[in-house]
Design an enzyme around this catalytic site. Structure first.
Site, PDB file in Angstrom:
ATOM      1  N   GLY A  11       0.833  -1.212   0.000  1.00  0.00           N
ATOM      2  CA  GLY A  11       0.000   0.000   0.000  1.00  0.00           C
ATOM      3  C   GLY A  11       0.860   1.251   0.000  1.00  0.00           C
ATOM      4  O   GLY A  11       2.088   1.191  -0.134  1.00  0.00           O
ATOM      5  N   LEU A  13       1.558   3.536   2.446  1.00  0.00           N
ATOM      6  CA  LEU A  13       2.489   3.671   3.568  1.00  0.00           C
ATOM      7  C   LEU A  13       3.556   2.583   3.533  1.00  0.00           C
ATOM      8  O   LEU A  13       4.749   2.858   3.734  1.00  0.00           O
ATOM      9  CB  LEU A  13       1.719   3.621   4.899  1.00  0.00           C
ATOM     10  CG  LEU A  13       2.595   3.664   6.148  1.00  0.00           C
ATOM     11  CD1 LEU A  13       3.407   4.963   6.210  1.00  0.00           C
ATOM     12  CD2 LEU A  13       1.752   3.517   7.412  1.00  0.00           C
ATOM     13  N   ASP A  38      -1.787 -13.285   5.057  1.00  0.00           N
ATOM     14  CA  ASP A  38      -3.139 -12.732   5.226  1.00  0.00           C
ATOM     15  C   ASP A  38      -3.381 -12.583   6.731  1.00  0.00           C
ATOM     16  O   ASP A  38      -3.563 -13.581   7.438  1.00  0.00           O
ATOM     17  CB  ASP A  38      -4.149 -13.683   4.580  1.00  0.00           C
ATOM     18  CG  ASP A  38      -5.579 -13.175   4.722  1.00  0.00           C
ATOM     19  OD1 ASP A  38      -5.792 -12.181   5.453  1.00  0.00           O
ATOM     20  OD2 ASP A  38      -6.477 -13.779   4.115  1.00  0.00           O
ATOM     21  N   ILE A  39      -3.372 -11.351   7.197  1.00  0.00           N
ATOM     22  CA  ILE A  39      -3.429 -11.128   8.649  1.00  0.00           C
ATOM     23  C   ILE A  39      -4.822 -11.367   9.238  1.00  0.00           C
ATOM     24  O   ILE A  39      -4.996 -11.276  10.443  1.00  0.00           O
ATOM     25  CB  ILE A  39      -2.897  -9.730   9.042  1.00  0.00           C
ATOM     26  CG1 ILE A  39      -3.672  -8.616   8.322  1.00  0.00           C
ATOM     27  CG2 ILE A  39      -1.399  -9.631   8.769  1.00  0.00           C
ATOM     28  CD1 ILE A  39      -3.386  -7.220   8.863  1.00  0.00           C
ATOM     29  N   TYR A 127     -16.130   2.321   7.942  1.00  0.00           N
ATOM     30  CA  TYR A 127     -14.660   2.374   7.993  1.00  0.00           C
ATOM     31  C   TYR A 127     -14.196   2.883   9.356  1.00  0.00           C
ATOM     32  O   TYR A 127     -13.360   2.258  10.018  1.00  0.00           O
ATOM     33  CB  TYR A 127     -14.152   3.286   6.868  1.00  0.00           C
ATOM     34  CG  TYR A 127     -12.676   3.612   6.929  1.00  0.00           C
ATOM     35  CD1 TYR A 127     -11.710   2.658   6.627  1.00  0.00           C
ATOM     36  CD2 TYR A 127     -12.239   4.900   7.284  1.00  0.00           C
ATOM     37  CE1 TYR A 127     -10.350   2.968   6.685  1.00  0.00           C
ATOM     38  CE2 TYR A 127     -10.888   5.214   7.334  1.00  0.00           C
ATOM     39  CZ  TYR A 127      -9.947   4.251   7.035  1.00  0.00           C
ATOM     40  OH  TYR A 127      -8.607   4.561   7.094  1.00  0.00           O
ATOM     41  N   TRP A 151      -5.925  12.006   5.489  1.00  0.00           N
ATOM     42  CA  TRP A 151      -5.771  12.471   4.095  1.00  0.00           C
ATOM     43  C   TRP A 151      -4.422  12.029   3.502  1.00  0.00           C
ATOM     44  O   TRP A 151      -3.635  12.861   3.024  1.00  0.00           O
ATOM     45  CB  TRP A 151      -5.891  13.999   4.013  1.00  0.00           C
ATOM     46  CG  TRP A 151      -7.206  14.580   4.407  1.00  0.00           C
ATOM     47  CD1 TRP A 151      -8.155  14.027   5.215  1.00  0.00           C
ATOM     48  CD2 TRP A 151      -7.721  15.871   4.024  1.00  0.00           C
ATOM     49  NE1 TRP A 151      -9.220  14.893   5.356  1.00  0.00           N
ATOM     50  CE2 TRP A 151      -8.982  16.021   4.647  1.00  0.00           C
ATOM     51  CE3 TRP A 151      -7.231  16.919   3.233  1.00  0.00           C
ATOM     52  CZ2 TRP A 151      -9.763  17.172   4.495  1.00  0.00           C
ATOM     53  CZ3 TRP A 151      -8.004  18.063   3.076  1.00  0.00           C
ATOM     54  CH2 TRP A 151      -9.255  18.183   3.688  1.00  0.00           C
TER      55      TRP A 151
HETATM   56  N1  LIG Z   1      -5.517   6.437   2.732  1.00  0.00           N
HETATM   57  C1  LIG Z   1      -5.905   7.410   3.570  1.00  0.00           C
HETATM   58  O1  LIG Z   1      -6.326   8.493   3.161  1.00  0.00           O
HETATM   59  C2  LIG Z   1      -5.811   7.175   5.051  1.00  0.00           C
HETATM   60  C3  LIG Z   1      -6.255   8.178   5.925  1.00  0.00           C
HETATM   61  C4  LIG Z   1      -6.163   7.963   7.302  1.00  0.00           C
HETATM   62  C5  LIG Z   1      -5.639   6.774   7.781  1.00  0.00           C
HETATM   63  N2  LIG Z   1      -5.234   5.816   6.914  1.00  0.00           N
HETATM   64  C6  LIG Z   1      -4.682   4.557   7.470  1.00  0.00           C
HETATM   65  O2  LIG Z   1      -3.314   4.498   7.117  1.00  0.00           O
HETATM   66  C7  LIG Z   1      -2.911   3.127   6.954  1.00  0.00           C
HETATM   67  C8  LIG Z   1      -2.193   2.968   5.628  1.00  0.00           C
HETATM   68  O3  LIG Z   1      -3.094   3.338   4.586  1.00  0.00           O
HETATM   69  P1  LIG Z   1      -2.698   3.206   3.050  1.00  0.00           P
HETATM   70  O4  LIG Z   1      -3.383   4.323   2.336  1.00  0.00           O
HETATM   71  O5  LIG Z   1      -1.237   3.002   2.892  1.00  0.00           O
HETATM   72  O6  LIG Z   1      -3.475   1.852   2.704  1.00  0.00           O
HETATM   73  P2  LIG Z   1      -3.524   1.099   1.305  1.00  0.00           P
HETATM   74  O7  LIG Z   1      -2.711   1.829   0.283  1.00  0.00           O
HETATM   75  O8  LIG Z   1      -4.963   0.802   1.029  1.00  0.00           O
HETATM   76  O9  LIG Z   1      -2.742  -0.249   1.644  1.00  0.00           O
HETATM   77  C9  LIG Z   1      -3.266  -1.228   2.459  1.00  0.00           C
HETATM   78  C10 LIG Z   1      -2.629  -2.538   2.063  1.00  0.00           C
HETATM   79  O10 LIG Z   1      -3.123  -3.561   2.924  1.00  0.00           O
HETATM   80  C11 LIG Z   1      -3.341  -4.721   2.120  1.00  0.00           C
HETATM   81  N3  LIG Z   1      -4.252  -5.672   2.747  1.00  0.00           N
HETATM   82  C12 LIG Z   1      -5.603  -5.703   2.668  1.00  0.00           C
HETATM   83  N4  LIG Z   1      -6.075  -6.788   3.318  1.00  0.00           N
HETATM   84  C13 LIG Z   1      -5.010  -7.451   3.823  1.00  0.00           C
HETATM   85  C14 LIG Z   1      -4.856  -8.648   4.552  1.00  0.00           C
HETATM   86  N5  LIG Z   1      -5.896  -9.381   4.911  1.00  0.00           N
HETATM   87  N6  LIG Z   1      -3.602  -9.046   4.903  1.00  0.00           N
HETATM   88  C15 LIG Z   1      -2.530  -8.326   4.537  1.00  0.00           C
HETATM   89  N7  LIG Z   1      -2.615  -7.169   3.815  1.00  0.00           N
HETATM   90  C16 LIG Z   1      -3.838  -6.746   3.460  1.00  0.00           C
HETATM   91  C17 LIG Z   1      -3.904  -4.120   0.850  1.00  0.00           C
HETATM   92  O11 LIG Z   1      -3.918  -5.069  -0.202  1.00  0.00           O
HETATM   93  P3  LIG Z   1      -5.056  -4.935  -1.345  1.00  0.00           P
HETATM   94  O12 LIG Z   1      -4.817  -3.614  -2.010  1.00  0.00           O
HETATM   95  O13 LIG Z   1      -4.790  -6.126  -2.206  1.00  0.00           O
HETATM   96  O14 LIG Z   1      -6.375  -4.971  -0.630  1.00  0.00           O
HETATM   97  C18 LIG Z   1      -2.956  -2.967   0.633  1.00  0.00           C
HETATM   98  O15 LIG Z   1      -1.782  -3.363  -0.055  1.00  0.00           O
HETATM   99  C19 LIG Z   1      -4.196   2.301   7.113  1.00  0.00           C
HETATM  100  O16 LIG Z   1      -4.280   1.823   8.416  1.00  0.00           O
HETATM  101  C20 LIG Z   1      -5.307   3.307   6.877  1.00  0.00           C
HETATM  102  O17 LIG Z   1      -6.501   2.949   7.544  1.00  0.00           O
HETATM  103  C21 LIG Z   1      -5.295   5.987   5.575  1.00  0.00           C
END
Ligand SMILES: NC(=O)c1ccc[n+]([C@@H]2O[C@H](COP(=O)([O-])OP(=O)(O)OC[C@H]3O[C@@H](n4cnc5c(N)ncnc54)[C@H](OP(=O)(O)O)[C@@H]3O)[C@@H](O)[C@H]2O)c1
Length: 291
Positions: A11, A13, A38-39, A127, A151
């Site tokens: 993802g 981060l 798969d967590i 969410y 964001w």
């Molecule tokens: N994006 C935002 O705007 C935002 C804002 C506030 C907080 N956050 C938090 O910041 C953190 C990082 O966000 P991000 O934007 O980097 O997230 P992201 O780009 O959506 O990446 C999440 C990753 O987790 C993987 N994943 C999903 N299900 C899984 C599983 N069962 N086991 C292992 N991996 C799995 C996803 O794979 P798939 O793509 O194949 O599903 C993806 O590669 C998250 O906790 C999110 O809630 C994000």
């Protein structure tokens, strides 16, 4: 050399952490995404532990599609809540420090002052609810660091910045919401904060600084102001029309105000927080280099 498991590493981060690890050579990072681990399956985590004997966990995995989650509650709950329970359990069993990422969406957005870590939570979306339940489980870990952010964008993955760049090239003007206020966060800056917390946790193991921490870039703006700045920095001639949220109905409700107070993370870990416009420039520069 402590081995650190990074989950959800494909993802935004997770990828930014990968880029930064060359500055953290005293750690051996094991990057995994759902394909490798798969967590949501505790038995898989346990098996992975017995094969790899990692000593800390950074959980970047999440179900992040906020609108889709409204009608896909079970999957959102599995990843944002149950998987965090699994990781906290393994952390407790083997005394592994656990860094977990959460969100500004645990708040309802009715505040007019930045949210501190102990401000009352009141999520408005599936969410947000599933992430808040995940936080509760994360607190059962041996040592826990829950970092709420907002964001998020990066040169990796899909995000608002990339959508604006695409639309800015295709259209002369677009409508963007101007009554939701927050702080954009460059995932590269968050990655550095996560790595710094990891470093300090292993450097002084007798310290237990477990808790919730807030991290976003410094400053605030509306989505429309954010879009405007993206167009300016990218030299795109696309006019941003400011519209109210009602003009852009979404399936999930978003907080109107989601500024996070970052005093605690700055004070306790000495983390420097860049201004959002400076970080946006860095990210756009990096995207240019990649093209
Ligand atoms: N994006 C935002 O705007 C935002 C804002 C506030 C907080 N956050 C938090 O910041 C953190 C990082 O966000 P991000 O934007 O980097 O997230 P992201 O780009 O959506 O990446 C999440 C990753 O987790 C993987 N994943 C999903 N299900 C899984 C599983 N069962 N086991 C292992 N991996 C799995 C996803 O794979 P798939 O793509 O194949 O599903 C993806 O590669 C998250 O906790 C999110 O809630 C994000």
């Amino acid at each position: 050399m402590p081995k650190i498991l990074v989950t959800g590493a494909n993802g935004q981060l997770g990828n930014e952490i990968k880029v930064r690890t060359s500055d953290y050579k005293n750690f051996d990072f094991i990057f995994t995404d759902v394909g490798e681990l798969d967590i949501t399956k505790f038995s898989d985590i346990k098996k992975f532990y017995s094969e790899n004997k990692f000593e800390g966990i950074i959980n970047c995995a999440a179900y992040t599609n906020v609108d889709k989650a409204e009608n896909d509650t079970i999957n959102a709950q599995n990843i944002n809540t149950n998987a965090v329970k699994n990781l906290a359990k393994i952390s407790g069993q083997y005394q592994l420090p656990f860094i977990h990422i959460s969100t500004d969406y645990v708040f309802d957005g009715e505040s007019h002052i930045p949210y501190t870590e102990d401000a009352e939570t009141h999520p408005q979306s599936v969410y947000g609810i599933t992430k808040l339940k995940g936080e509760e489980f994360a607190k059962n870990a041996y040592k826990y660091f829950i970092i709420r952010t907002s964001w998020l964008y990066s040169s990796f993955g899909q995000n608002f910045v990339k959508t604006m760049l695409r639309l800015g090239k295709e259209k002369d003007e677009i409508n963007v919401v101007s009554d939701q206020i927050g702080s954009p966060t460059y995932a590269a800056d968050l990655a550095l904060a996560v790595l710094e917390i990891t470093l300090q946790t292993f450097k002084i193991p007798e310290n237990n600084l477990s808790g919730i921490y807030h991290f976003s870039n410094e400053g605030s703006c509306s989505w429309a102001e954010f879009a405007n700045e993206i167009m300016n920095v990218a030299n795109l001639n696309c006019k941003i029309n400011q519209v109210p949220s009602e003009a852009f109905p979404t399936i999930a409700k978003r907080p109107k105000y989601s500024l996070l107070d970052k005093s605690k993370i700055k004070e306790i870990f000495g983390i420097k927080v860049p201004f959002w416009k400076d970080s946006l420039k860095k990210c756009l520069l990096k995207m240019n280099e990649n093209n």
